[in-house]
Design an enzyme around this catalytic site. Structure first.
Site, PDB file in Angstrom:
ATOM      1  N   LYS A 219      49.390 -50.502  13.104  1.00  0.00           N
ATOM      2  CA  LYS A 219      49.629 -49.076  12.904  1.00  0.00           C
ATOM      3  C   LYS A 219      50.100 -48.856  11.474  1.00  0.00           C
ATOM      4  CE  LYS A 219      52.328 -45.281  14.545  1.00  0.00           C
ATOM      5  NZ  LYS A 219      52.748 -44.465  15.559  1.00  0.00           N
TER       6      LYS A 219
ATOM      7  N   ASP B 142      48.713 -57.633  12.663  1.00  0.00           N
ATOM      8  CA  ASP B 142      49.529 -56.417  12.747  1.00  0.00           C
ATOM      9  C   ASP B 142      50.202 -56.140  11.406  1.00  0.00           C
ATOM     10  OD1 ASP B 142      48.995 -56.278  15.461  1.00  0.00           O
ATOM     11  OD2 ASP B 142      50.714 -57.529  15.976  1.00  0.00           O
TER      12      ASP B 142
ATOM     13  N   MET C  23      63.104 -53.233  19.266  1.00  0.00           N
ATOM     14  CA  MET C  23      62.601 -51.846  19.161  1.00  0.00           C
ATOM     15  C   MET C  23      63.662 -50.843  19.615  1.00  0.00           C
ATOM     16  SD  MET C  23      58.690 -52.419  20.447  1.00  0.00           S
ATOM     17  CE  MET C  23      58.981 -53.667  21.689  1.00  0.00           C
TER      18      MET C  23
END
Ligand code: SAH
Length: 252
Positions: A63, A43, A173
């Site tokens: 991402k 990641d 998050m």
């Protein structure tokens, strides 16, 4: 000489926790899997120093800023295909792979394909934050419960948490909706004066800390960005400790 078709030996998959982003916070088992890997799927939050520990082929499946993430189904497909072709696959995830790491989908896909798969734990962001602060996540008589939660799923998620006095809430998050989280927690009865620490890039060279109260936490964290973790400490009433002491002096 055999005329039987030759199938490659079955590979394997390790879901490896890379820790908070500092190479020296890897476990020895994680290091062994990384060193022995043929291919590493990783990641965005993985430190380049960690990737440099292995000669394996590295495939970024995270991402990119401003771009779409790889869909989880595609990640499942590539890691299982690599293992079926006989490779030792490491799926490297930040922190601990079992905490907000989409590990369940990858475990299911591997098991459905009959591929051996293991979880190699890592140091999660909350533990790295405790180290950064020099303060434990739980404190005797104050916070005897640790709740790990994400603020990201949907608005109001935090408000559905059944937390009570005596809780340290570790929020992952949460940075993009701190103002809502602040309001939701206060509406649930968490005292506005509760201690809050926000640790950005815990355990890394660019680590930053802000300490504030729940009321005003969104303002205090202006300029802080992901990856960051929010610790909210809703301490137990002082009465609990005093009552225990009185009772033990009676019985002693
Ligand atoms: N599996 C990871 C969590 C992945 S979710 C773990 O166990 O730590 C991603 C979130 O983790 C980020 O949004 C942030 O809240 C937190 N995070 C990851 N690395 C961090 C770090 N070094 N410092 C602070 N928070 C971090």
């Amino acid at each position: 000489m055999s005329f039987l078709p030759r199938f490659p030996a079955m590979g394997q998959i390790a879901l490896v926790g890379a820790g908070p982003g500092a190479a020296d916070l890897l476990t020895i088992r994680a290091l062994r899997r990384i060193e022995a890997a043929d291919v590493i799927f990783h990641d965005r939050l993985i430190d380049p120093e960690v990737l440099a520990l292995s000669p394996a082929r590295k495939v970024f499946v995270g991402k990119e800023v401003g771009a779409n993430a790889w869909p989880q189904t595609r990640i499942n497909a590539v890691i299982t295909a690599a293992a079926l072709s006989g490779l030792k696959v490491v799926r490297l995830k930040s922190g601990d792979p079992s905490i907000f790491g989409r590990a369940a989908e990858e475990l299911d896909a591997a098991r459905a394909a009959g591929i051996p798969i293991e979880i190699v734990p890592g140091i999660t962001a909350a533990s790295a934050a405790a180290s950064a602060l020099g303060r434990p996540l739980t404190e005797r008589g104050q916070t005897e419960r640790l709740v790990i939660a994400t603020a990201t799923c949907r608005p109001g998620t935090v408000a559905t948490l059944a937390i009570a006095p005596g809780t340290t809430l570790a929020l992952y998050m949460a940075m993009h909706r701190l103002a809502e989280v602040e309001a939701e927690l206060m509406a649930m009865g968490v005292p506005p004066e509760s201690d809050v620490q926000i640790v950005q890039s815990a355990g890394c060279e660019n680590q930053r800390i802000v300490e504030c109260t729940l009321h005003g936490m969104a303002n205090a964290a202006a300029g802080f960005a992901n990856p960051a973790i929010v610790l909210v400490r809703w301490t137990a009433p002082a009465m609990v400790g005093e009552w225990t002491m009185q009772r033990s002096s009676i019985t002693c």
